[in-house]
Design a protein around this motif. Sequence first.
Motif, short mmCIF file in Angstrom:
data_model
loop_
_atom_site.label_atom_id
_atom_site.label_comp_id
_atom_site.label_asym_id
_atom_site.label_seq_id
_atom_site.Cartn_x
_atom_site.Cartn_y
_atom_site.Cartn_z
N ALA A 1 0.84 -1.20 0.00
CA ALA A 1 0.00 0.00 0.00
C ALA A 1 0.87 1.24 0.00
O ALA A 1 1.90 1.30 0.68
CB ALA A 1 -0.91 0.00 1.23
N PRO A 2 0.53 2.27 -0.78
CA PRO A 2 1.35 3.50 -0.80
C PRO A 2 1.26 4.23 0.54
O PRO A 2 0.21 4.29 1.18
CB PRO A 2 0.72 4.33 -1.92
N VAL A 3 2.42 4.75 0.95
CA VAL A 3 2.50 5.48 2.22
C VAL A 3 2.40 6.97 1.92
O VAL A 3 3.20 7.51 1.14
CB VAL A 3 3.83 5.15 2.94
N GLU A 4 1.43 7.59 2.49
CA GLU A 4 1.24 9.02 2.26
C GLU A 4 2.17 9.82 3.17
O GLU A 4 2.30 9.52 4.38
CB GLU A 4 -0.21 9.41 2.54
#
Length: 448
Positions: A175-178
């Motif tokens: 999952a992309p880390v903001e």
Amino acid sequence: MALQTRPKLLRVGVIQDGRIVEEHHLLHDSVTIGDDARNTIVLPPAQERPPRFKVLENRGQQFHLIIDEHMQGRINLGSSDVDFDALRAQGLATRRADDTFDLPLQESARGKVDLPEGTLFFHFIPAPPEGAKPALPPELKASPWRTVDRLFAGILLAMLGLYVLSVAIIAAQPAPVEAEVELDQLEDRFVRAIIPPQPAKVEEPKKEGPSAEKKPEEKAPSKKPTPAASASAPANSAERRQQVEAKVAGTGLLKLLGGKGPGDGDAIADVLGSAGSGANVAEALAGATSGGALALGSGGGNGIANPQGDTGGKVAAIGATQTSGAGAVDTGRKQVVKVPQVADSVPEVDSSEVSPKELARFIQRMKASIQRCYEKELKRDPTLKGRVMVRFNLKPDGRAGNVEVEESTLRSEGVSSCIITTIRGWKFPFQPSDDVPVSYPFIFSPGE
């Protein structure tokens, strides 16, 4: 006690290219062949075969083989196997009046009939036990794989596999880390929405010494009205009334009525005329009417002049037919309103049961609805005029059928369609024995 044997069933079928394409199990019904859809076995048309031929007939709980002079085949009678030519030549089959041959069949008999389309076979089989459900042969039973379109099933499985693979690939990716945003990187309007501004606190000066201590508030004693205060109340009311009168007297119409004009005269007297300062409003307006009409003058005064005196002004009464100095009023020429007309005519009737005069009288009574059709279109084209010949059939129930415009010089589809719709709704006072053709002309003119 003898056991009762179950009757046997007659099994009949058609063989084509070495396999059974049609099969029936019969107990009492006869077997017919031909191109008629009501036959037991439907075959293509053939010249040597009638549309419906009964090849196996059930009579008296026994089946009989029926063949003609040209049919070929073989039959096994239990002890011998003979063909149809031997049956006809040896007299084993009985000749009937219609040139067909009849052979009773025992339950052990079996045979075949040669047909141009294939082979018709028949033999007797034991009836199934009671309660047993009939089952199709294994080669005729349907399976799910046979009924499914293989091409469609392959495409559906391929799409399902691609969908599962894409879901697995998406789930395997991290999952992309903001990145976190600092508060100073946000715009001011977002900061104000997150952290609302707080009102500044007002610091109170500190009090020192014993006087800074808080003292309990003392309740002021309630004052009751004294007789002296109640006596001074009317005097205060009178003063307030005088102040209000002084303020009102200097505004609006009251200022005009109570004010002073030039030479310490009344202001209203100066407005109404040259009357003395002592004249009131009623005296100033005493001569303002003459013969029930209000007179307006241009005399030496600034207001309304007395028409009975010599003020040198011109007088015009409100009730007069013309104004002074203005001359006669031109009301224009009278215009005659044109009324649209629908001329009466005599219908053409091809029957002695319907009187043309009575029919014309009825149509004249209903003419208003036809005129409305014409007036509606006349608003769009004021020059619209002409003749419309309408033809219809007067039915026995008094209604008009097959209404149509046979001839028209009016050049208006709107009027024609409106006339047709109107006549269809009429109920004529006639009931002829048959349809009566009627022709009726309508003549339209915009009027004179």
